[in-house]
Structures are given as structure tokens and as C-alpha cells.
Design a protein around this motif. Structure first.
Motif, PDB file in Angstrom:
ATOM      1  N   UNK A  47       0.842  -1.183   0.000  1.00 37.47           N
ATOM      2  CA  UNK A  47       0.000   0.000   0.000  1.00 37.47           C
ATOM      3  C   UNK A  47       0.889   1.249   0.000  1.00 37.47           C
ATOM      4  N   UNK A  48       0.363   2.334  -0.501  1.00 36.01           N
ATOM      5  CA  UNK A  48       1.126   3.572  -0.675  1.00 36.01           C
ATOM      6  C   UNK A  48       1.748   4.069   0.625  1.00 36.01           C
ATOM      7  N   UNK A  49       0.970   4.167   1.676  1.00 31.07           N
ATOM      8  CA  UNK A  49       1.478   4.741   2.927  1.00 31.07           C
ATOM      9  C   UNK A  49       2.479   3.796   3.587  1.00 31.07           C
ATOM     10  N   UNK A  50       2.253   2.499   3.508  1.00 31.29           N
ATOM     11  CA  UNK A  50       3.210   1.543   4.074  1.00 31.29           C
ATOM     12  C   UNK A  50       4.567   1.674   3.375  1.00 31.29           C
ATOM     13  N   UNK A  51       4.564   1.775   2.059  1.00 33.56           N
ATOM     14  CA  UNK A  51       5.806   1.955   1.306  1.00 33.56           C
ATOM     15  C   UNK A  51       6.473   3.272   1.689  1.00 33.56           C
ATOM     16  N   UNK A  52       5.674   4.294   1.901  1.00 33.80           N
ATOM     17  CA  UNK A  52       6.207   5.600   2.263  1.00 33.80           C
ATOM     18  C   UNK A  52       6.836   5.597   3.651  1.00 33.80           C
ATOM     19  N   UNK A  53       6.218   4.905   4.589  1.00 33.99           N
ATOM     20  CA  UNK A  53       6.760   4.852   5.947  1.00 33.99           C
ATOM     21  C   UNK A  53       8.126   4.168   5.937  1.00 33.99           C
ATOM     22  N   UNK A 116      -2.624   7.690  -8.021  1.00 30.81           N
ATOM     23  CA  UNK A 116      -1.679   7.519  -9.122  1.00 30.81           C
ATOM     24  C   UNK A 116      -0.248   7.809  -8.690  1.00 30.81           C
ATOM     25  N   UNK A 117       0.692   7.398  -9.526  1.00 32.47           N
ATOM     26  CA  UNK A 117       2.112   7.594  -9.228  1.00 32.47           C
ATOM     27  C   UNK A 117       2.445   9.074  -9.091  1.00 32.47           C
ATOM     28  N   UNK A 118       1.988   9.880 -10.022  1.00 30.19           N
ATOM     29  CA  UNK A 118       2.282  11.317  -9.971  1.00 30.19           C
ATOM     30  C   UNK A 118       1.644  11.954  -8.738  1.00 30.19           C
ATOM     31  N   UNK A 119       0.397  11.634  -8.463  1.00 30.61           N
ATOM     32  CA  UNK A 119      -0.289  12.195  -7.297  1.00 30.61           C
ATOM     33  C   UNK A 119       0.406  11.780  -5.999  1.00 30.61           C
ATOM     34  N   UNK A 120       0.831  10.516  -5.924  1.00 27.11           N
ATOM     35  CA  UNK A 120       1.527  10.038  -4.723  1.00 27.11           C
ATOM     36  C   UNK A 120       2.852  10.759  -4.532  1.00 27.11           C
ATOM     37  N   UNK A 124       3.782  13.186  -1.497  1.00 31.12           N
ATOM     38  CA  UNK A 124       4.970  12.874  -0.698  1.00 31.12           C
ATOM     39  C   UNK A 124       5.893  14.089  -0.647  1.00 31.12           C
ATOM     40  N   UNK A 125       6.057  14.759  -1.779  1.00 27.99           N
ATOM     41  CA  UNK A 125       6.882  15.962  -1.860  1.00 27.99           C
ATOM     42  C   UNK A 125       6.361  17.039  -0.900  1.00 27.99           C
ATOM     43  N   UNK A 126       5.063  17.271  -0.912  1.00 27.48           N
ATOM     44  CA  UNK A 126       4.463  18.273  -0.024  1.00 27.48           C
ATOM     45  C   UNK A 126       4.643  17.858   1.438  1.00 27.48           C
ATOM     46  N   UNK A 127       4.401  16.591   1.728  1.00 24.25           N
ATOM     47  CA  UNK A 127       4.567  16.095   3.095  1.00 24.25           C
ATOM     48  C   UNK A 127       5.994  16.231   3.585  1.00 24.25           C
ATOM     49  N   UNK A 128       6.951  15.923   2.721  1.00 23.15           N
ATOM     50  CA  UNK A 128       8.362  16.069   3.079  1.00 23.15           C
ATOM     51  C   UNK A 128       8.669  17.536   3.371  1.00 23.15           C
ATOM     52  N   UNK A 129       8.131  18.442   2.566  1.00 20.58           N
ATOM     53  CA  UNK A 129       8.369  19.871   2.766  1.00 20.58           C
ATOM     54  C   UNK A 129       7.858  20.363   4.106  1.00 20.58           C
ATOM     55  N   UNK A 130       6.640  19.984   4.456  1.00 21.43           N
ATOM     56  CA  UNK A 130       6.068  20.409   5.738  1.00 21.43           C
ATOM     57  C   UNK A 130       6.858  19.800   6.897  1.00 21.43           C
ATOM     58  N   UNK A 131       7.172  18.512   6.784  1.00 17.31           N
ATOM     59  CA  UNK A 131       7.924  17.832   7.851  1.00 17.31           C
ATOM     60  C   UNK A 131       9.336  18.399   7.983  1.00 17.31           C
ATOM     61  N   UNK A 132       9.927  18.835   6.882  1.00 16.97           N
ATOM     62  CA  UNK A 132      11.279  19.393   6.915  1.00 16.97           C
ATOM     63  C   UNK A 132      11.331  20.662   7.760  1.00 16.97           C
ATOM     64  N   UNK A 133      10.338  21.499   7.655  1.00 16.52           N
ATOM     65  CA  UNK A 133      10.301  22.714   8.481  1.00 16.52           C
ATOM     66  C   UNK A 133      10.295  22.341   9.960  1.00 16.52           C
ATOM     67  N   UNK A 134       9.467  21.377  10.318  1.00 16.81           N
ATOM     68  CA  UNK A 134       9.427  20.921  11.705  1.00 16.81           C
ATOM     69  C   UNK A 134      10.759  20.305  12.116  1.00 16.81           C
ATOM     70  N   UNK A 135      11.342  19.479  11.270  1.00 20.69           N
ATOM     71  CA  UNK A 135      12.598  18.808  11.601  1.00 20.69           C
ATOM     72  C   UNK A 135      13.733  19.808  11.790  1.00 20.69           C
ATOM     73  N   UNK A 136      13.830  20.801  10.907  1.00 23.25           N
ATOM     74  CA  UNK A 136      14.896  21.791  11.049  1.00 23.25           C
ATOM     75  C   UNK A 136      14.794  22.472  12.401  1.00 23.25           C
ATOM     76  N   UNK A 137      13.603  22.935  12.736  1.00 24.05           N
ATOM     77  CA  UNK A 137      13.416  23.608  14.017  1.00 24.05           C
ATOM     78  C   UNK A 137      13.745  22.672  15.178  1.00 24.05           C
ATOM     79  N   UNK A 138      13.209  21.471  15.171  1.00 23.45           N
ATOM     80  CA  UNK A 138      13.396  20.576  16.315  1.00 23.45           C
ATOM     81  C   UNK A 138      14.825  20.069  16.427  1.00 23.45           C
ATOM     82  N   UNK A 139      15.472  19.766  15.307  1.00 24.91           N
ATOM     83  CA  UNK A 139      16.851  19.268  15.374  1.00 24.91           C
ATOM     84  C   UNK A 139      17.793  20.342  15.911  1.00 24.91           C
ATOM     85  N   UNK A 140      17.639  21.558  15.405  1.00 22.36           N
ATOM     86  CA  UNK A 140      18.573  22.600  15.851  1.00 22.36           C
ATOM     87  C   UNK A 140      18.238  23.086  17.252  1.00 22.36           C
TER      88      UNK A 140
END
Length: 175
Positions: A47-53, A116-120, A124-140
């Protein structure tokens, strides 16, 4: 000949370098994340989310190595306990980032039906972007702190020194 008038103040220059290093590690993690995600989706019928995790977890591992030994190699890591604490915090905040990233994918896949592949990949790209903002703040802020920022019990925080008032040439004080 440079007058230095466009140079960044030292604290902004340091932040800029930190963001650049974090971005380089993040870019490599992004490539790992999407490559593993698409490889799993192509080779298996997961499944899409399992592969993503799984892809996110592999990217987290590569990011830790990049952040610890490249971006934040000069940060405090005195003994085994501090390394263990750093890794524990890193994994904790990375898990939150994993949930943020994959929540976006979950919402678009199962909420909107965009499978679809493109939609997924876009999700994923959008999710990575949002999570990256959180990660930068929390890591530093919490994980890769500077040596002076680790406080011990009973220590007094350093005072905040405000910027000096600018001196205007040619002005006179009037009383």
C-alpha cells in the motif's frame, strides 16, 4: 574590492551556513526517500502509505548520518550518554516528522482518492516539505545544540544582549 556593506551579520552568516548544510543533507535524504518509495511501489504491491513509511525510515537513517557527521559535526557530543540522548531525541522528532509527512500522503491517497504515481509523488513531496520545516526547528533546538546551550542543573542562562542603538551622524541631542 568589497566594502562588506552587503555582507550578512555574523550570526546570520552562521545560520545561513547551517541552513545550507541542513539543506544538502535534506536533499540527499529527499532523493533516498523518493527513490526507495518508488522502488518499493514498483517492485512490491505494498500500500502507498506503508511503502512511504519504510522509505521515510530509511531516509531518516541516512539523514542522521549526514547531520551528525557533516552538518552538525562540531556540535556537543561529549560522552556516551550525550550521544544516546542525541540519538533518542533525533529518533523522537524524526518519528513526529514521519507522521507529519505520511499524514499528508494518507489524506490525499485515502481522503481524496489520489492514488496515481504522480499524485503520490506530489503528495509525498508536499509532506516532506512540511515535515522538513518541523525537523529543522526541532533538530537545531533540541537535538544538535551547541555546547554552550546545554544547561546543567542550577546553571544560570546567559543574558540576551540587545543590539546597540544606531548612531546617526550629524544629529544633535536637544535638551
Amino acid at each position: 574590492m568589497s566594502s562588506g556593506r552587503h555582507a550578512l551579520p555574523p550570526r546570520f552568516g552562521k545560520l545561513y551556513r547551517e541552513i545550507a548544510k541542513f539543506g544538502m543533507v535534506g536533499a540527499s535524504g529527499f532523493v533516498v526517500n523518493l527513490a526507495v518509495f518508488n522502488l518499493i511501489r514498483t517492485v512490491t504491491d505494498w500500500q502507498t502509505v506503508r511503502a512511504s513509511v519504510l522509505a521515510t525510515a530509511i531516509a531518516i537513517l541516512s539523514n542522521y548520518l549526514g547531520l551528525r557527521y557533516f552538518a552538525y559535526r562540531n556540535r556537543d557530543q561529549e560522552d556516551r550518554n550525550s550521544r544516546r540522548k542525541e540519538l533518542t531525541l533525533f529518533l523522537f522528532f524524526s518519528a513526529i516528522g514521519l507522521v507529519i509527512e505520511n499524514s499528508v500522503l494518507y489524506a490525499t491517497t485515502y481522503g481524496f482518492g489520489w492514488e496515481g504515481t504522480l499524485a503520490s509523488n506530489i503528495s509525498k513531496f508536499v509532506g516532506i516539505g512540511v515535515a522538513t520545516l518541523f525537523r529543522f526547528w526541532s533538530y537545531r533546538t533540541w537535538v544538535f545544540r551547541t555546547a554552550g546551550s546545554r544547561r546543567t542543573a542550577g546553571s544560570v542562562p546567559e543574558p540576551v544582549v540587545p543590539f546597540p542603538e544606531p548612531v546617526l551622524s550629524g544629529s544633535r541631542e536637544r535638551g
